[in-house]
Write a protein that holds these residues in place. Structure first.
Motif, PDB file in Angstrom:
ATOM      1  N   THR A   7      14.283  43.322  -2.097  1.00  0.00           N
ATOM      2  CA  THR A   7      15.259  43.487  -1.033  1.00  0.00           C
ATOM      3  C   THR A   7      16.480  44.202  -1.607  1.00  0.00           C
ATOM      4  O   THR A   7      17.223  43.625  -2.408  1.00  0.00           O
ATOM      5  CB  THR A   7      15.659  42.128  -0.435  1.00  0.00           C
ATOM      6  N   ARG A 160      23.300  34.976   0.484  1.00  0.00           N
ATOM      7  CA  ARG A 160      22.983  35.548  -0.832  1.00  0.00           C
ATOM      8  C   ARG A 160      23.372  34.609  -1.963  1.00  0.00           C
ATOM      9  O   ARG A 160      24.499  34.153  -2.058  1.00  0.00           O
ATOM     10  CB  ARG A 160      23.696  36.883  -1.016  1.00  0.00           C
ATOM     11  N   ASN A 200      17.802  33.356  -1.975  1.00  0.00           N
ATOM     12  CA  ASN A 200      17.025  34.080  -2.987  1.00  0.00           C
ATOM     13  C   ASN A 200      17.182  33.432  -4.351  1.00  0.00           C
ATOM     14  O   ASN A 200      18.246  32.935  -4.717  1.00  0.00           O
ATOM     15  CB  ASN A 200      17.497  35.536  -3.055  1.00  0.00           C
ATOM     16  N   VAL A 230      16.520  39.997  -4.790  1.00  0.00           N
ATOM     17  CA  VAL A 230      17.539  40.744  -4.072  1.00  0.00           C
ATOM     18  C   VAL A 230      18.319  41.583  -5.080  1.00  0.00           C
ATOM     19  O   VAL A 230      18.767  41.074  -6.108  1.00  0.00           O
ATOM     20  CB  VAL A 230      18.500  39.800  -3.318  1.00  0.00           C
TER      21      VAL A 230
END
Length: 300
Positions: A7, A160, A200, A230
């Motif tokens: 990602t 995140r 993540n 990520v």
């Protein structure tokens, strides 16, 4: 078939016209998994409209929570309670955070205001939330973010996490900063993990914004990135507005040329990786599979 899903998220959409233009071009070519939006700047309303008008595609669009200068708060409560006509520097925010002197009620009002500016522009919730200069992980901010989301009944697909396993971090450049972010992420896990669909476990993209060959650096991250990692990036085109707001200019243009060019998809192929949104189920249905769109021909 590429086995690892990566990602790749461009930070700072809405920072300046050139940054927003570069990110839109990369999104249109399938060269990003998504972008996170600064809703506090003067460029935001126009930038939001241009992003909203892009053809529907696989990208995830998130909120880039900002609490550092040179921007100004959107909420009157933060201006009054903290006396901030402008957000503090990152160093000043860190001092306030670690000494537990952040006004939680006013910070909550600011989170709500930035979130509302996103919803006003797109007519929906952000797919994910992260932080400008990773402020969402800071003591006092993480707890306030979690409480604000719970109180409003909001649950983004993901928030995140900026940490990783130490053995991966130590194989990458700039390990000291990455280990600091890992410590912040470990600390914030308990409060943020429960307010999003997922978080993540692997995060890359940390460097000093000095040009040492971005392709080499990106491949170092790919070498150590597991499935569902990520990676943050900061592509942009340099304009006067960017130069007035942010010290990072030259490397944004370097990153844009790399991600728009031929080397980037070739690097993904060499490392058995493909771009995919993080928050969607792993190809569990047709929509998720469609979101893992192929990269189109280079634009650089």
């Amino acid at each position: 078939m590429s086995s690892r899903r990566i990602t790749l998220v461009a930070d700072d959409y809405g920072l300046a016209p050139g940054v927003s233009l570069a990110i839109r071009q990369l999104l249109a070519e399938g060269r990003l998994s998504g972008t996170s939006c600064l809703t506090v700047g003067a460029c935001w309303p126009e930038a939001a409209g241009l992003l909203r008008d892009l053809p529907a595609g696989p990208a995830e669009i998130g909120l880039h929570l900002c609490l550092t200068g040179p921007f100004a708060p959107l909420s009157q409560q933060l201006r009054i309670d903290a006396g901030w006509s402008r957000f503090p520097s990152l160093a000043a925010l860190l001092r306030l955070s670690f000494t537990r002197r952040l006004p939680s009620g006013a910070v909550s009002a600011e989170i709500e205001a930035q979130h509302a500016a996103f919803v006003d522009a797109f007519g929906r919730e952000p797919d994910f939330i992260d932080g400008h200069q990773h402020v969402h992980l800071l003591p006092g901010v993480a707890e306030t973010l979690a409480l604000t989301l719970r109180s409003a009944g909001l649950r983004p697909r993901w928030i995140r996490r900026c940490g990783d396993r130490p053995r991966r971090i130590l194989r990458r450049p700039f390990a000291a900063k990455a280990l600091f972010l890992q410590a912040l992420s470990l600390r914030s896990d308990a409060v943020l993990a429960g307010v999003a669909g997922r978080r993540n476990d692997s995060f890359c993209g940390i460097y000093d914004f000095i040009d040492r060959g971005h392709g080499v650096l990106f491949e170092r991250w790919l070498e150590t990135a597991p499935d569902r990692a990520v990676i943050m990036c900061h592509p942009g085109l340099v304009d006067a507005r960017l130069a007035a707001l942010d010290p990072v200019t030259t490397m944004r243009a370097v990153e844009f040329r790399y991600f728009a060019g031929r080397e980037f998809p070739e690097a993904l192929r060499r490392h058995g990786a493909r771009l995919a949104p993080f928050g969607a189920p792993p190809a569990a249905n047709g929509r998720a599979a469609a979101m893992e769109a192929p990269i189109r021909r280079g634009i650089g």
